[in-house]
Design a protein around this motif. Structure first.
Motif, PDB file in Angstrom:
ATOM      1  N   TRP A  19      -3.264   5.777  10.287  1.00 39.85           N
ATOM      2  CA  TRP A  19      -3.288   4.458  10.883  1.00 39.85           C
ATOM      3  C   TRP A  19      -4.085   4.122  11.876  1.00 39.85           C
ATOM      4  N   GLU A  35       0.637  -2.775  17.138  1.00 39.92           N
ATOM      5  CA  GLU A  35       0.202  -3.265  15.705  1.00 39.92           C
ATOM      6  C   GLU A  35      -0.094  -2.062  14.793  1.00 39.92           C
ATOM      7  N   SER A  37      -1.974  -0.449  11.457  1.00 39.87           N
ATOM      8  CA  SER A  37      -2.656  -1.047  10.254  1.00 39.87           C
ATOM      9  C   SER A  37      -3.445   0.022   9.423  1.00 39.87           C
ATOM     10  N   GLN A  38      -3.347  -0.081   8.350  1.00 40.78           N
ATOM     11  CA  GLN A  38      -3.950   0.806   7.431  1.00 40.78           C
ATOM     12  C   GLN A  38      -4.065   0.317   5.823  1.00 40.78           C
ATOM     13  N   TYR A  39      -5.427   0.824   5.082  1.00 38.91           N
ATOM     14  CA  TYR A  39      -5.448   0.377   4.046  1.00 38.91           C
ATOM     15  C   TYR A  39      -4.527   0.992   2.957  1.00 38.91           C
ATOM     16  N   ASP A  45      -5.475  -4.406   3.190  1.00 41.43           N
ATOM     17  CA  ASP A  45      -5.553  -4.012   4.608  1.00 41.43           C
ATOM     18  C   ASP A  45      -3.915  -4.451   5.217  1.00 41.43           C
ATOM     19  N   PHE A  46      -3.227  -3.307   5.064  1.00 42.84           N
ATOM     20  CA  PHE A  46      -1.930  -3.756   5.306  1.00 42.84           C
ATOM     21  C   PHE A  46      -1.680  -3.410   6.810  1.00 42.84           C
ATOM     22  N   SER A  47      -0.607  -4.424   7.410  1.00 43.96           N
ATOM     23  CA  SER A  47      -0.299  -4.141   8.941  1.00 43.96           C
ATOM     24  C   SER A  47       1.130  -4.721   9.101  1.00 43.96           C
ATOM     25  N   ARG A  49       3.960  -4.962  12.954  1.00 43.98           N
ATOM     26  CA  ARG A  49       3.917  -4.962  14.337  1.00 43.98           C
ATOM     27  C   ARG A  49       5.392  -4.284  14.763  1.00 43.98           C
TER      28      ARG A  49
END
Length: 120
Positions: A19, A35, A37-39, A45-47, A49
């Motif tokens: 991440w 926050e 986020s990771q592909y 591009d998924f994220s 919080r």
């Protein structure tokens, strides 16, 4: 443990799971907004919080658990489908592939949550 050290430990843990992490410490009452986020495997591009109140790791875990429990794979997949049921905005063309990718996103959240829990 100092707040700065705890934040660094959380960031390192998440980065070890692939991440990217942004930690905003300028929140009210000493809270930290993370926050993550990771592909996804299909390249989304998924994220998401989550907030840690003061210097309490358990509050971050609770916020992440609530997000994970509320993550609706079908609803998330639906957001990436056009009116004909095909992927849009860079999502895979086939509906099944979009759904599979959202299921993988759910697993990614769970893996991160388990790793953060292990820090306790």
């Amino acid at each position: 443990m100092r707040r700065k050290d705890l934040i660094e430990m959380i960031v390192r843990c998440a980065e070890d799971k692939g991440w990217k992490v942004d930690a905003d410490t300028k929140q009210s009452k000493g809270s930290t907004l993370f926050e993550f986020s990771q592909y996804t495997p299909a390249g989304q591009d998924f994220s998401f919080r989550a907030t840690m109140k003061a210097n309490h790791l358990d509050s971050l875990i609770i916020d992440m658990e609530e997000y994970h429990e509320g993550f609706d794979v079908d609803s998330e997949a639906y957001l990436w489908l056009d009116s004909n049921g095909h992927g849009k905005n860079g999502a895979p063309y086939r509906m099944r592939d979009v759904l599979d990718d959202m299921e993988e996103a759910e697993k990614m959240i769970e893996t991160l949550l388990d790793a953060i829990k292990a820090l306790e």
